[in-house]
Design an enzyme around this catalytic site. Structure first.
Site, PDB file in Angstrom:
ATOM      1  N   ARG A 195      -7.967  -5.562  13.883  1.00 40.58           N
ATOM      2  CA  ARG A 195      -7.396  -4.521  14.726  1.00 40.58           C
ATOM      3  C   ARG A 195      -8.393  -3.356  14.753  1.00 40.58           C
ATOM      4  NH1 ARG A 195      -3.148  -5.553  16.907  1.00 40.58           N
ATOM      5  NH2 ARG A 195      -2.786  -3.426  17.598  1.00 40.58           N
ATOM      6  N   ARG A 255       0.826  -1.213   0.000  1.00 43.66           N
ATOM      7  CA  ARG A 255       0.000   0.000   0.000  1.00 43.66           C
ATOM      8  C   ARG A 255       0.860   1.263   0.000  1.00 43.66           C
ATOM      9  NH1 ARG A 255      -5.137  -0.243   1.645  1.00 43.66           N
ATOM     10  NH2 ARG A 255      -5.035   1.627   2.904  1.00 43.66           N
ATOM     11  N   ARG A 309      -0.377   8.273  14.917  1.00 44.01           N
ATOM     12  CA  ARG A 309      -0.459   9.513  14.150  1.00 44.01           C
ATOM     13  C   ARG A 309      -1.419  10.501  14.809  1.00 44.01           C
ATOM     14  NH1 ARG A 309      -3.011   6.647   8.673  1.00 44.01           N
ATOM     15  NH2 ARG A 309      -4.603   5.469   9.756  1.00 44.01           N
ATOM     16  N   GLU A 330      -4.150   8.923  17.460  1.00 44.20           N
ATOM     17  CA  GLU A 330      -4.637   7.583  17.081  1.00 44.20           C
ATOM     18  C   GLU A 330      -3.775   6.484  17.708  1.00 44.20           C
ATOM     19  OE1 GLU A 330      -5.505   6.957  12.872  1.00 44.20           O
ATOM     20  OE2 GLU A 330      -4.507   5.015  13.000  1.00 44.20           O
ATOM     21  N   ASP A 356     -10.558   0.092   0.459  1.00 41.37           N
ATOM     22  CA  ASP A 356     -10.727   1.537   0.489  1.00 41.37           C
ATOM     23  C   ASP A 356     -12.187   1.850   0.153  1.00 41.37           C
ATOM     24  OD1 ASP A 356      -8.097   2.083   1.116  1.00 41.37           O
ATOM     25  OD2 ASP A 356      -7.464   2.129  -0.979  1.00 41.37           O
ATOM     26  N   ARG A 371       9.059   6.464  -4.071  1.00 43.97           N
ATOM     27  CA  ARG A 371       9.206   7.234  -5.304  1.00 43.97           C
ATOM     28  C   ARG A 371      10.577   7.891  -5.366  1.00 43.97           C
ATOM     29  NH1 ARG A 371       4.082   9.923  -4.105  1.00 43.97           N
ATOM     30  NH2 ARG A 371       2.386   8.522  -4.706  1.00 43.97           N
ATOM     31  N   TYR A 393      -9.674  -5.801   3.721  1.00 42.42           N
ATOM     32  CA  TYR A 393      -9.418  -4.372   3.845  1.00 42.42           C
ATOM     33  C   TYR A 393      -9.718  -3.723   2.506  1.00 42.42           C
ATOM     34  CZ  TYR A 393      -7.491   0.099   5.087  1.00 42.42           C
ATOM     35  OH  TYR A 393      -7.369   1.431   5.356  1.00 42.42           O
TER      36      TYR A 393
HETATM   37  N1  UDP Z   1       3.237   2.348   7.337  1.00 43.04           N
HETATM   38  C1  UDP Z   1       4.465   2.584   7.931  1.00 43.04           C
HETATM   39  N2  UDP Z   1       4.859   3.870   8.162  1.00 43.04           N
HETATM   40  C2  UDP Z   1       4.084   4.939   7.831  1.00 43.04           C
HETATM   41  C3  UDP Z   1       2.836   4.708   7.221  1.00 43.04           C
HETATM   42  C4  UDP Z   1       2.431   3.402   7.001  1.00 43.04           C
HETATM   43  O1  UDP Z   1       5.182   1.653   8.268  1.00 43.04           O
HETATM   44  O2  UDP Z   1       4.511   6.090   8.084  1.00 43.04           O
HETATM   45  C5  UDP Z   1       2.830   0.934   7.090  1.00 43.04           C
HETATM   46  C6  UDP Z   1       1.961   0.381   8.228  1.00 43.04           C
HETATM   47  O3  UDP Z   1       2.305  -0.975   8.437  1.00 43.04           O
HETATM   48  C7  UDP Z   1       0.559   0.506   7.662  1.00 43.04           C
HETATM   49  C8  UDP Z   1       0.776   0.256   6.159  1.00 43.04           C
HETATM   50  O4  UDP Z   1       2.052   0.843   5.903  1.00 43.04           O
HETATM   51  O5  UDP Z   1      -0.310  -0.462   8.214  1.00 43.04           O
HETATM   52  C9  UDP Z   1      -0.298   0.867   5.268  1.00 43.04           C
HETATM   53  O6  UDP Z   1      -0.346   2.264   5.498  1.00 43.04           O
HETATM   54  P1  UDP Z   1      -1.595   3.165   5.103  1.00 43.04           P
HETATM   55  O7  UDP Z   1      -1.222   4.595   5.293  1.00 43.04           O
HETATM   56  O8  UDP Z   1      -2.101   2.722   3.773  1.00 43.04           O
HETATM   57  O9  UDP Z   1      -2.631   2.748   6.214  1.00 43.04           O
HETATM   58  P2  UDP Z   1      -4.061   3.365   6.535  1.00 43.04           P
HETATM   59  O10 UDP Z   1      -4.026   4.837   6.235  1.00 43.04           O
HETATM   60  O11 UDP Z   1      -5.032   2.613   5.684  1.00 43.04           O
HETATM   61  O12 UDP Z   1      -4.194   3.103   7.972  1.00 43.04           O
END
Ligand code: UDP
Length: 378
Positions: free
Chosen positions: A256, A178, A287, A309, A359, A182, A357
């Site tokens: 979770r 996910r 976050r 969170e 979107d 880049r 999961y």
């Molecule tokens: N992730 C990470 N560091 C970050 C952001 C995401 O390691 O700064 C990993 C983490 O394991 C997460 C996964 O990438 O579950 C997917 O992130 P995403 O932002 O897509 O999660 P969402 O916003 O759906 O919670």
């Protein structure tokens, strides 16, 4: 709530249920009852104004609509206008702020370099080669094979350990797909052509979806309390947890959940952006969301709402967010899936009904497809 003669019952007023209900009401011209256990519509996508600050908050954490699917975009645009918000995420590591997903800015700042795209790629590839992971078998190996160990340890390891509370070698590698890497200064979080936040909020979008004259919505109603009173020939569109439907007879599926600590502040701006990730394990939350930044087109008071969170295992009855999907979960789900095929007149869908999961846009796609293939043709 009139159940006599009911032909369509939708369980769950999130995206899946609301879209299926709208299609039944509009295309089939039939009466449909939507129920939800919660006291509000919209499922986890719901948003409402925080009366303390006047800021619209996403009650279940940030929801940014994005899609590749023009059909979904055009469909939702019938019910709301989207603003021009483009999601960008920052992450704090050892008191420095970096850009996520990892891009040239992140790499150059982290290594204190001025790499061009080609140089950065070459450098990161040399870091990756130090570990010889040809066939990554889990989340950790996949992470290191994508960006090398130092970047993995700074930006992924701590965050994901907090997010999943598991040894990262036990997590499926698919989760990390996910997050793109880049070698340019493109810092957009999503690469989809359509993106935005409903201008009047998700709450209003759901009110509009469910506002059709053929739709009746009843909140605070648990399906299992009325199940026995539903007419035998009524089609049930069920978007609740599939294990709950079968009374957990094969065991509970692992999810979770998230917990939010909400704070209203008498300041104009707390962090200058919508989402700040906290990459280090020493900070207990993953976050902070600051919702006013989702609506640059709105005028606000000099006040703001933030959500910290925290991620945790979902106990029975707690809101499921992310399917864990361990090997044993997958086996258990297969049993429920087989059982669901024997349920005449019941259609399972959405994130909870499919233990997957998704979107928001993927849920809308699923709902539109199910309507065509499973309901219209019934
Ligand atoms: N992730 C990470 N560091 C970050 C952001 C995401 O390691 O700064 C990993 C983490 O394991 C997460 C996964 O990438 O579950 C997917 O992130 P995403 O932002 O897509 O999660 P969402 O916003 O759906 O919670």
């Amino acid at each position: 709530m009139e159940l006599d003669g009911l032909k369509y019952l939708v369980v769950g007023a999130g995206f899946y249920g609301a879209v299926v209900a709208e299609r039944i009401a509009e295309v089939l011209g039939k009466r449909v009852l939507v129920i939800d256990k919660r006291k509000h519509i919209g499922g986890n996508s719901y948003s409402e104004i925080d009366s303390r600050t006047g800021v619209e908050v996403h009650n279940y954490g940030s929801h940014i609509f994005h899609s590749k699917d023009v059909r979904v975009w055009e469909y939702l645009n019938l019910f709301c206008k989207f603003n021009n918000y483009r999601h960008r995420v920052l992450t704090k590591h050892l008191d420095e702020v970096y850009s996520m997903p990892m891009n040239l800015m992140t790499i150059n700042k982290f290594y204190e370099k001025r790499f061009t795209p080609g140089e950065a790629k070459e450098f990161v590839e040399s870091e990756i080669k130090k570990f010889h992971i040809d066939h990554p078998a889990n989340f950790e190996e996949k992470g290191i094979s994508l960006i090398g160990k130092p970047l993995y340890e700074a930006f992924i390891k701590g965050y994901s350990t907090k997010q999943w509370q598991k040894n990262l070698t036990e997590l499926p590698e698919s989760i990390i797909n996910r997050l793109p890497v880049r070698y340019s200064y493109n810092d957009r979080y999503f690469s989809d052509p359509y993106e935005g936040i409903p201008i009047d909020g998700y709450g209003t979008l759901f009110e509009n979806l469910l506002g059709h004259k053929n739709i009746e919505t009843e909140l605070g109603v648990d399906y299992f309390d009325i199940k026995d009173k539903i007419p035998k020939d009524c089609v049930v569109i069920y978007s609740g947890p599939i294990d709950r439907y079968f009374e957990y007879q094969y065991g509970q599926l692992g999810w979770r959940t998230l917990r939010f600590e909400s704070e209203a502040l008498d300041i104009d701006d707390f962090q200058g952006t919508t989402v700040m990730n906290y990459a280090d394990e020493s900070t207990p939350f993953t976050r902070i969301h600051e919702f006013k930044h989702y609506h640059p087109e709105r005028e606000f008071n000099p006040k703001t709402t933030i959500f910290r969170e925290f991620s945790q295992f979902a106990k029975k009855g707690e809101d499921p967010y992310y399917p864990i999907g361990s090997d044993s979960d997958k086996l258990t789900y297969q049993k429920y899936l087989a059982a669901s095929k024997n349920e005449k007149n019941v259609i399972f869908g959405g994130r909870l009904g499919g233990y997957v999961y998704l979107d928001m846009d993927q849920v809308v796609t699923m709902a539109l497809n199910h309507f065509k293939t499973k309901i219209q043709s019934f």
